[in-house]
Design an enzyme around this catalytic site. Structure first.
Site, PDB file in Angstrom:
ATOM      1  N   HIS A  92      58.570  10.920  29.805  1.00 22.11           N
ATOM      2  CA  HIS A  92      57.230  11.479  29.579  1.00 22.11           C
ATOM      3  C   HIS A  92      56.785  12.348  30.780  1.00 22.11           C
ATOM      4  O   HIS A  92      55.723  12.126  31.367  1.00 22.11           O
ATOM      5  CB  HIS A  92      56.205  10.362  29.300  1.00 22.11           C
ATOM      6  CG  HIS A  92      54.960  10.864  28.624  1.00 22.11           C
ATOM      7  ND1 HIS A  92      54.258  10.144  27.700  1.00 22.11           N
ATOM      8  CD2 HIS A  92      54.289  12.047  28.750  1.00 22.11           C
ATOM      9  CE1 HIS A  92      53.209  10.832  27.284  1.00 22.11           C
ATOM     10  NE2 HIS A  92      53.211  12.008  27.916  1.00 22.11           N
ATOM     11  N   ARG A 125      54.257  13.063  20.907  1.00 25.32           N
ATOM     12  CA  ARG A 125      54.000  11.642  21.094  1.00 25.32           C
ATOM     13  C   ARG A 125      55.072  10.881  20.328  1.00 25.32           C
ATOM     14  O   ARG A 125      55.530  11.336  19.270  1.00 25.32           O
ATOM     15  CB  ARG A 125      52.613  11.239  20.572  1.00 25.32           C
ATOM     16  CG  ARG A 125      51.448  11.663  21.463  1.00 25.32           C
ATOM     17  CD  ARG A 125      51.414  10.905  22.797  1.00 25.32           C
ATOM     18  NE  ARG A 125      50.299  11.297  23.645  1.00 25.32           N
ATOM     19  CZ  ARG A 125      50.363  12.188  24.641  1.00 25.32           C
ATOM     20  NH1 ARG A 125      51.499  12.806  24.901  1.00 25.32           N
ATOM     21  NH2 ARG A 125      49.299  12.446  25.377  1.00 25.32           N
TER      22      ARG A 125
HETATM   23  P1  NDP Z   1      46.220  21.869  20.718  1.00 22.34           P
HETATM   24  O1  NDP Z   1      45.070  21.089  20.184  1.00 22.34           O
HETATM   25  O2  NDP Z   1      45.957  23.087  21.497  1.00 22.34           O
HETATM   26  O3  NDP Z   1      47.173  22.264  19.493  1.00 22.34           O
HETATM   27  C1  NDP Z   1      47.504  21.359  18.494  1.00 22.34           C
HETATM   28  C2  NDP Z   1      48.226  22.107  17.381  1.00 22.34           C
HETATM   29  O4  NDP Z   1      48.679  21.151  16.405  1.00 22.34           O
HETATM   30  C3  NDP Z   1      47.323  23.091  16.640  1.00 22.34           C
HETATM   31  O5  NDP Z   1      48.033  24.231  16.295  1.00 22.34           O
HETATM   32  C4  NDP Z   1      46.943  22.315  15.375  1.00 22.34           C
HETATM   33  O6  NDP Z   1      46.648  23.100  14.243  1.00 22.34           O
HETATM   34  C5  NDP Z   1      48.223  21.562  15.125  1.00 22.34           C
HETATM   35  N1  NDP Z   1      47.984  20.414  14.245  1.00 22.34           N
HETATM   36  C6  NDP Z   1      47.203  19.345  14.444  1.00 22.34           C
HETATM   37  N2  NDP Z   1      47.230  18.507  13.390  1.00 22.34           N
HETATM   38  C7  NDP Z   1      48.050  19.095  12.482  1.00 22.34           C
HETATM   39  C8  NDP Z   1      48.479  18.741  11.179  1.00 22.34           C
HETATM   40  N3  NDP Z   1      48.058  17.611  10.586  1.00 22.34           N
HETATM   41  N4  NDP Z   1      49.312  19.583  10.535  1.00 22.34           N
HETATM   42  C9  NDP Z   1      49.723  20.728  11.116  1.00 22.34           C
HETATM   43  N5  NDP Z   1      49.349  21.127  12.356  1.00 22.34           N
HETATM   44  C10 NDP Z   1      48.524  20.319  13.023  1.00 22.34           C
HETATM   45  O7  NDP Z   1      47.112  20.831  21.545  1.00 22.34           O
HETATM   46  P2  NDP Z   1      48.104  21.145  22.769  1.00 22.34           P
HETATM   47  O8  NDP Z   1      49.013  22.227  22.377  1.00 22.34           O
HETATM   48  O9  NDP Z   1      47.337  21.288  24.026  1.00 22.34           O
HETATM   49  O10 NDP Z   1      48.862  19.739  22.873  1.00 22.34           O
HETATM   50  C11 NDP Z   1      49.588  19.230  21.785  1.00 22.34           C
HETATM   51  C12 NDP Z   1      50.092  17.839  22.092  1.00 22.34           C
HETATM   52  O11 NDP Z   1      51.140  17.881  23.045  1.00 22.34           O
HETATM   53  C13 NDP Z   1      49.075  16.889  22.740  1.00 22.34           C
HETATM   54  O12 NDP Z   1      48.202  16.348  21.772  1.00 22.34           O
HETATM   55  C14 NDP Z   1      49.968  15.847  23.357  1.00 22.34           C
HETATM   56  O13 NDP Z   1      50.202  14.800  22.430  1.00 22.34           O
HETATM   57  C15 NDP Z   1      51.268  16.592  23.630  1.00 22.34           C
HETATM   58  N6  NDP Z   1      51.495  16.750  25.074  1.00 22.34           N
HETATM   59  C16 NDP Z   1      52.595  16.121  25.613  1.00 22.34           C
HETATM   60  C17 NDP Z   1      52.868  16.239  26.940  1.00 22.34           C
HETATM   61  C18 NDP Z   1      54.095  15.614  27.528  1.00 22.34           C
HETATM   62  O14 NDP Z   1      54.253  15.585  28.735  1.00 22.34           O
HETATM   63  N7  NDP Z   1      55.018  15.146  26.725  1.00 22.34           N
HETATM   64  C19 NDP Z   1      51.994  17.007  27.835  1.00 22.34           C
HETATM   65  C20 NDP Z   1      50.892  17.643  27.171  1.00 22.34           C
HETATM   66  C21 NDP Z   1      50.656  17.513  25.835  1.00 22.34           C
HETATM   67  P3  NDP Z   1      45.375  24.102  14.268  1.00 22.34           P
HETATM   68  O15 NDP Z   1      45.881  25.273  15.045  1.00 22.34           O
HETATM   69  O16 NDP Z   1      45.152  24.441  12.857  1.00 22.34           O
HETATM   70  O17 NDP Z   1      44.253  23.369  14.915  1.00 22.34           O
HETATM   71  C1  OXD Z   2      49.365  14.844  28.104  1.00 26.18           C
HETATM   72  C2  OXD Z   2      50.556  14.134  28.495  1.00 26.18           C
HETATM   73  O1  OXD Z   2      48.993  14.758  26.947  1.00 26.18           O
HETATM   74  O2  OXD Z   2      50.772  14.015  29.703  1.00 26.18           O
HETATM   75  O3  OXD Z   2      48.778  15.545  28.945  1.00 26.18           O
HETATM   76  O4  OXD Z   2      51.332  13.681  27.654  1.00 26.18           O
END
Ligand code: NDP
Ligand code: OXD
Length: 311
Positions: free
Chosen positions: A274, A226
């Protein structure tokens, strides 16, 4: 049978999501807002990208909100978020898309395609020995669904892989770090940093002057998480001073990225609108169906958001 209301937002929602939902949510009454909404008391589930005015109290029998996106920061603390569970999108198309995006950017930076393109423009022929992937470390901030899909695709190239998460994780052939205390060690050994963290109060501005400075000189950044995780001015300063070599940015503070933003014209920044990964309607509809069926049976769907953690 549950009643599911889908509220289109984007131009592609009606042509692609409506047929996919009608086909995928078998056994449920699928309605499209606003024309098929009917009595608000009928609605069990809302499927949408974002909340709008009236959502908090407008659906007296609502059981859950299902987000079409994986990231759910737009729902957190929103005054119109109803008091029901929030389910985020987890589906294979989204993971596949992210793996393609990240792998393409990692290889682009690893093989120095942008510099080679410049050499072509200058008609310069300068042979050299490009380092192999085994000489390069790719580090993931966030070790969730998205990062795992990318790791699976990058592993066969031989990159050294590492990841940083909030709680300890274990993946074969990945050096795992967790917690704030290990962030600088994680960064210090990362050549290509891929940010796939959710946007929460803890992660906002996490890519800043101090953290970027902890990467080795010449490191590259890929931010597909993000926009608000990155301090834009700090990245520009790090690029201009050569500490960061290149950046690929898919997400921004303001989207669309304003036409006067310096990122647009920076020669070492690659901008994408995006599109790193977007939920794919066919597979996404199946994942929504699974989540709704689980909720109907009193089970916890995989995408159930922990509102205290914010993701
Ligand atoms: P998940 O919830 O599966 O994974 C999130 C990861 O981030 C976990 O490993 C979590 O740790 C870690 N995390 C969260 N907070 C912290 C912190 N404070 N410090 C360290 N690690 C942290 O999410 P996804 O992988 O499915 O998606 C991640 C992000 O990708 C979404 O939230 C979205 O913003 C972005 N995204 C962007 C897209 C795009 O098109 N650009 C498309 C899809 C997603 P833990 O393992 O300990 O829970
Ligand atoms: C998502 C994205 O979070 O599209 O799925 O960014």
């Amino acid at each position: 049978m549950a009643t599911v209301l889908f509220r289109p937002t984007f131009d592609f929602d009606r042509p692609v999501w409506v047929p996919a939902l009608r086909q995928g949510l078998t056994g449920h009454d699928v309605r499209i807002a606003p024309e098929e909404t009917g009595d608000p008391a009928d609605i069990d589930y809302l499927v949408l990208w974002r909340l709008t005015a009236g959502d908090r109290t407008g659906w007296p029998n609502l059981k859950a909100v299902l987000s079409l996106s994986a990231g759910v920061n737009q729902f957190m603390g929103h005054p119109e978020m109803p008091d029901v569970p929030l389910i985020r999108m987890i589906e294979p198309g989204l993971e596949h898309g992210m793996a393609e995006y990240v792998a393409s950017m990692v290889l682009r930076f690893h093989r120095d395609h942008d510099r080679l393109r410049q050499e072509q423009d200058d008609k310069r022929w300068t042979p050299y020995i490009p380092p192999l992937a085994t000489a390069r470390t790719v580090g993931f901030m966030g070790m969730g669904h998205m990062a795992q899909a990318c790791i699976d695709v990058l592993k066969p190239f031989g990159f050294a892989l590492r990841g940083w998460s909030r709680s300890p994780r274990h993946y074969d052939d990945v050096e795992c770090f967790s917690g704030e205390g290990s962030l600088s060690r994680f960064l210090a050994g990362t050549d290509i940093l891929v940010c796939l963290l959710p946007h929460t109060p803890e992660t906002e501005n996490i890519l800043n002057r101090q953290t970027l400075a902890q990467l080795p000189r010449g490191a590259c950044l890929i931010n597909a998480a993000r926009g608000r995780l990155l301090v834009d001015a700090d990245l520009l300063a790090a690029l201009d001073d050569g500490h960061i070599a290149r950046a690929a940015l898919d997400v921004f503070h303001k989207e669309p990225l304003p036409s006067d933003h310096s990122f647009w014209i920076h020669r070492n920044i690659v901008i994408t609108p995006h599109i790193a990964a977007i939920s794919i309607p066919d597979t996404g509809a199946l994942s929504l169906k699974k989540a709704i069926d689980q909720l109907e049976q009193g089970e916890k769907p995989e995408g159930l958001v922990d509102l205290t953690k914010g993701y």
